[in-house]
Design a protein around this motif. Structure first.
Motif, mmCIF file in Angstrom:
data_model
loop_
_atom_site.group_PDB
_atom_site.id
_atom_site.type_symbol
_atom_site.label_atom_id
_atom_site.label_comp_id
_atom_site.label_asym_id
_atom_site.label_seq_id
_atom_site.Cartn_x
_atom_site.Cartn_y
_atom_site.Cartn_z
ATOM 1 N N ALA A 138 -17.148 -26.984 32.823
ATOM 2 C CA ALA A 138 -16.300 -27.134 31.635
ATOM 3 C C ALA A 138 -17.182 -26.986 30.398
ATOM 4 C CB ALA A 138 -15.629 -28.507 31.650
ATOM 5 N N PRO A 139 -16.557 -26.703 29.236
ATOM 6 C CA PRO A 139 -17.363 -26.657 28.000
ATOM 7 C C PRO A 139 -17.946 -28.038 27.689
ATOM 8 C CG PRO A 139 -15.101 -25.876 27.598
ATOM 9 C CD PRO A 139 -15.139 -26.372 29.004
ATOM 10 N N ARG A 140 -17.179 -29.107 28.035
ATOM 11 C CA ARG A 140 -17.664 -30.477 27.862
ATOM 12 C C ARG A 140 -17.340 -31.269 29.090
ATOM 13 N NH1 ARG A 140 -15.875 -30.386 22.332
ATOM 14 N NH2 ARG A 140 -13.972 -31.449 22.858
ATOM 15 N N PRO A 141 -18.249 -31.957 29.746
ATOM 16 C CA PRO A 141 -19.676 -31.971 29.462
ATOM 17 C C PRO A 141 -20.317 -30.611 29.745
ATOM 18 C CG PRO A 141 -19.230 -32.993 31.590
ATOM 19 C CD PRO A 141 -17.905 -32.736 30.963
ATOM 20 N N GLU A 142 -21.350 -30.299 28.964
ATOM 21 C CA GLU A 142 -22.025 -29.002 29.113
ATOM 22 C C GLU A 142 -22.631 -28.872 30.498
ATOM 23 O OE1 GLU A 142 -25.090 -28.167 26.325
ATOM 24 O OE2 GLU A 142 -23.778 -28.538 24.612
ATOM 25 N N PRO A 143 -22.530 -27.664 31.077
ATOM 26 C CA PRO A 143 -23.188 -27.451 32.369
ATOM 27 C C PRO A 143 -24.687 -27.675 32.228
ATOM 28 C CG PRO A 143 -21.825 -25.565 31.767
ATOM 29 C CD PRO A 143 -21.889 -26.455 30.568
ATOM 30 N N PHE A 144 -25.316 -28.288 33.199
ATOM 31 C CA PHE A 144 -26.754 -28.461 33.059
ATOM 32 C C PHE A 144 -27.548 -27.720 34.115
ATOM 33 C CE2 PHE A 144 -27.056 -31.375 36.498
ATOM 34 C CZ PHE A 144 -26.183 -32.440 36.311
ATOM 35 N N GLY A 145 -28.747 -27.328 33.676
ATOM 36 C CA GLY A 145 -29.739 -26.716 34.575
ATOM 37 C C GLY A 145 -29.153 -25.619 35.426
ATOM 38 N N ASN A 146 -29.682 -25.540 36.616
ATOM 39 C CA ASN A 146 -29.204 -24.489 37.513
ATOM 40 C C ASN A 146 -28.365 -25.074 38.636
ATOM 41 O OD1 ASN A 146 -31.228 -25.754 38.828
ATOM 42 N ND2 ASN A 146 -32.623 -24.016 38.836
ATOM 43 N N LEU A 147 -27.547 -26.057 38.262
ATOM 44 C CA LEU A 147 -26.668 -26.715 39.236
ATOM 45 C C LEU A 147 -25.780 -25.714 39.977
ATOM 46 C CD1 LEU A 147 -25.723 -29.540 40.244
ATOM 47 C CD2 LEU A 147 -23.964 -29.445 38.490
ATOM 48 N N SER A 169 -10.102 -24.754 29.466
ATOM 49 C CA SER A 169 -10.109 -23.515 28.680
ATOM 50 C C SER A 169 -9.417 -23.750 27.336
ATOM 51 C CB SER A 169 -9.420 -22.389 29.451
ATOM 52 O OG SER A 169 -8.056 -22.689 29.616
ATOM 53 N N ASP A 170 -8.701 -24.875 27.203
ATOM 54 C CA ASP A 170 -8.050 -25.194 25.915
ATOM 55 C C ASP A 170 -9.057 -25.634 24.858
ATOM 56 O OD1 ASP A 170 -7.663 -28.590 26.182
ATOM 57 O OD2 ASP A 170 -8.063 -27.445 27.963
ATOM 58 N N LEU A 171 -10.253 -25.991 25.276
ATOM 59 C CA LEU A 171 -11.252 -26.460 24.299
ATOM 60 C C LEU A 171 -12.034 -25.286 23.752
ATOM 61 C CD1 LEU A 171 -12.960 -29.555 25.988
ATOM 62 C CD2 LEU A 171 -11.121 -29.529 24.296
ATOM 63 N N THR A 172 -12.121 -25.192 22.426
ATOM 64 C CA THR A 172 -13.045 -24.219 21.869
ATOM 65 C C THR A 172 -14.314 -24.992 21.576
ATOM 66 O OG1 THR A 172 -12.074 -24.653 19.746
ATOM 67 C CG2 THR A 172 -11.359 -22.643 20.862
ATOM 68 N N THR A 173 -15.403 -24.366 21.789
ATOM 69 C CA THR A 173 -16.651 -25.130 21.713
ATOM 70 C C THR A 173 -17.735 -24.355 20.983
ATOM 71 O OG1 THR A 173 -18.415 -26.049 23.038
ATOM 72 C CG2 THR A 173 -17.177 -24.271 24.028
ATOM 73 N N LYS A 174 -18.572 -25.124 20.325
ATOM 74 C CA LYS A 174 -19.738 -24.493 19.697
ATOM 75 C C LYS A 174 -20.965 -24.873 20.514
ATOM 76 C CE LYS A 174 -17.885 -24.984 14.991
ATOM 77 N NZ LYS A 174 -17.063 -26.202 15.054
ATOM 78 N N SER A 175 -20.728 -25.223 21.764
ATOM 79 C CA SER A 175 -21.820 -25.742 22.583
ATOM 80 C C SER A 175 -22.930 -24.704 22.727
ATOM 81 C CB SER A 175 -21.312 -26.157 23.956
ATOM 82 O OG SER A 175 -21.366 -25.081 24.834
ATOM 83 N N SER A 176 -24.141 -25.196 22.948
ATOM 84 C CA SER A 176 -25.276 -24.285 23.046
ATOM 85 C C SER A 176 -25.158 -23.400 24.281
ATOM 86 C CB SER A 176 -26.571 -25.088 23.081
ATOM 87 O OG SER A 176 -26.481 -26.063 24.093
ATOM 88 N N VAL A 177 -24.555 -23.927 25.319
ATOM 89 C CA VAL A 177 -24.364 -23.081 26.508
ATOM 90 C C VAL A 177 -22.993 -22.444 26.390
ATOM 91 C CG1 VAL A 177 -24.288 -23.058 29.034
ATOM 92 C CG2 VAL A 177 -25.605 -24.822 27.841
ATOM 93 N N ASN A 178 -22.962 -21.145 26.376
ATOM 94 C CA ASN A 178 -21.678 -20.482 26.301
ATOM 95 C C ASN A 178 -21.090 -20.383 27.710
ATOM 96 O OD1 ASN A 178 -19.546 -18.771 26.132
ATOM 97 N ND2 ASN A 178 -20.513 -17.418 24.620
ATOM 98 N N VAL A 179 -20.132 -21.264 27.995
ATOM 99 C CA VAL A 179 -19.610 -21.336 29.364
ATOM 100 C C VAL A 179 -18.849 -20.087 29.778
ATOM 101 C CG1 VAL A 179 -19.523 -23.808 29.817
ATOM 102 C CG2 VAL A 179 -17.713 -22.750 28.477
ATOM 103 N N GLU A 180 -18.231 -19.431 28.785
ATOM 104 C CA GLU A 180 -17.507 -18.195 29.128
ATOM 105 C C GLU A 180 -18.495 -17.154 29.641
ATOM 106 O OE1 GLU A 180 -14.242 -17.743 28.835
ATOM 107 O OE2 GLU A 180 -13.616 -19.419 27.564
ATOM 108 N N ALA A 181 -19.624 -17.046 28.942
ATOM 109 C CA ALA A 181 -20.644 -16.075 29.354
ATOM 110 C C ALA A 181 -21.206 -16.454 30.729
ATOM 111 C CB ALA A 181 -21.771 -16.026 28.320
ATOM 112 N N LEU A 182 -21.321 -17.767 30.951
ATOM 113 C CA LEU A 182 -21.821 -18.244 32.237
ATOM 114 C C LEU A 182 -20.875 -17.818 33.362
ATOM 115 C CD1 LEU A 182 -24.207 -20.015 33.101
ATOM 116 C CD2 LEU A 182 -22.725 -22.002 32.884
#
Ligand SMILES: Nc1nc2c(ncn2[C@@H]2O[C@H](COP(=O)(O)OP(=O)(O)OP(=O)(O)O)[C@@H](O)[C@H]2O)c(=O)[nH]1
Ligand SMILES: [Mg+2]
Ligand SMILES: [Zn+2]
Length: 351
Positions: A138-147, A169-182
């Motif tokens: 999910a965008p939050r909590p941010e995915p960590f490491g190579n889990l 997917s309803d959350l827009t995020t400015k998180s450092s990890v771009n989950v969509e790209a992930l």
């Protein structure tokens, strides 16, 4: 002490006995035997019934009766001490002790299991008879490491079907990890991926279709929405205290999961299929595997196995390394090669 598993002959005999008993019941009473009250016979003769472990908390195990007798009812059981450790999803033989409690007397063979190592590095099942492992991010909590990579390697080795699911997917995020790209990274490799929102319902029909007829276990970090997804798939509101799996808010401030689910639990999906909710994890340590086996778990590396100039190539800076060349040509994502090295180093350090 010998661990008791049934051989095929014993199983045939037991199911034969059970069938004969069920036929007799139906003939004698003309009603489904589940409609008849508990009889002392259940206790005194130790008749074994078929069951499914739907939840396991410490010493206590909830068994759903699969037998025509008491079908669908839940019995609080313990297991005989000579039996191997059992988990949610295991099929068992059990006996009624009194009222709604019983004892598990045998484990039926498993066709598969989702497993992870315990703190001693020994592989332990977390759910049995699983077809699909839904790795939730999910965008939050941010995915960590190579889990995700660790999960994918494990799922590959266990011969299960992986599905990478981006929830919220309803959350827009400015998180450092771009989950969509992930998510796209894994889709490009060829993994089955889906983007859904358990809250808005976006993509949930596709998820339901993907899991039809399957037993799917939901895994991932705490707070990504595993329990909420299972509630939505079952058509149950998160607020329905009686029927819903518990859903917990993220921590204020750090926006981390709060480890709401504490026991692995199986739910039937209306129609077909079973969903298994599991507690969120902090990290997924892999059991000991050799470099070759680890490489095999990175499925897009496989075409390059054995193609490096040096047989003992570490794929770091050697000349004519097939993997490094594939990265240069854009055929392997550099983040995945980095992740492979990271996992290999952590395995070696642990050993
Ligand atoms: N915005 C949004 N929030 C969601 C969604 N799905 C779940 N949540 C919220 O995320 C939080 C965590 O949900 P849970 O279902 O408890 O997460 P979990 O993965 O089961 O967590 P653990 O049981 O701790 O492992 C809750 O506040 C949910 O309401 C979603 O699709 N969108
Ligand atoms: Mg949960
Ligand atoms: Zn190489």
């Amino acid at each position: 002490m010998t661990k008791r598993r049934l051989n095929q002959q014993q199983q045939r005999r037991i199911s034969g006995n059970q069938q004969a008993r069920q036929d007799r019941n139906a003939r004698d009473t003309g009603v489904r035997s589940s409609d008849t009250p508990d009889t002392p016979e259940d206790v005194s003769t130790g008749i074994s019934l078929e069951g499914l472990i739907v939840c396991h908390y410490g010493q206590q195990i909830d068994v759903e009766s699969l037998d025509i007798e008491h079908r669908g009812e839940i019995f609080r059981c313990f297991q005989r001490s000579n039996l191997p450790a059992m988990v949610t999803g295991d099929k068992v033989l059990w006996q009624i002790e009194s009222g709604q409690s019983g004892v598990i007397v045998a484990q039926q063979p498993r066709h598969s299991a989702m497993s992870r190592p315990n703190h001693r590095g020994e592989l332990r099942a977390i759910a049995a008879n699983v077809d699909c492992v839904v790795v939730v991010i999910a965008p939050r909590p941010e995915p960590f490491g190579n889990l995700i990579d660790r999960y994918m390697v494990a799922i590959e080795h266990l011969g299960l079907r992986p599905l990478l699911l981006l929830n919220k997917s309803d959350l827009t995020t400015k998180s450092s990890v771009n989950v969509e790209a992930l998510l796209q990274r894994y889709a490009r490799i060829g993994y089955e991926t889906l983007r859904v929102s358990s809250h808005s319902g976006d993509g949930m029909d596709l998820l339901k279709a993907a899991l039809a007829e399957q037993t799917a276990v939901f895994v991932g970090q705490s707070g990504v929405g595993k329990s909420s997804l299972i509630n939505t798939l079952r058509g149950v509101s998160d607020d329905d205290d009686e029927h819903a799996a518990d859903v917990g808010d993220l921590s204020v401030g750090r926006q981390k999961g709060t480890h709401t689910t504490t026991a692995t639990k199986l739910y039937h999906l209306p129609g077909s299929g079973d969903l298994i909710d599991s507690p969120g994890i902090r990290e997924f340590g892999l059991w000991h595997i050799e470099a070759d086996a680890l490489m095999n778990g990175f499925i897009e590396f496989r075409p390059w196995a054995g193609k490096c100039r040096f047989r003992d190539c570490h794929h770091q800076h050697e000349p004519d390394c097939a993997l490094l060349e594939a990265v240069k040509r854009g055929e392997i994502d550099p983040a995945r090669l980095e992740s492979y090295h990271h996992i290999l180093t952590s395995l070696n350090e642990r050993d």
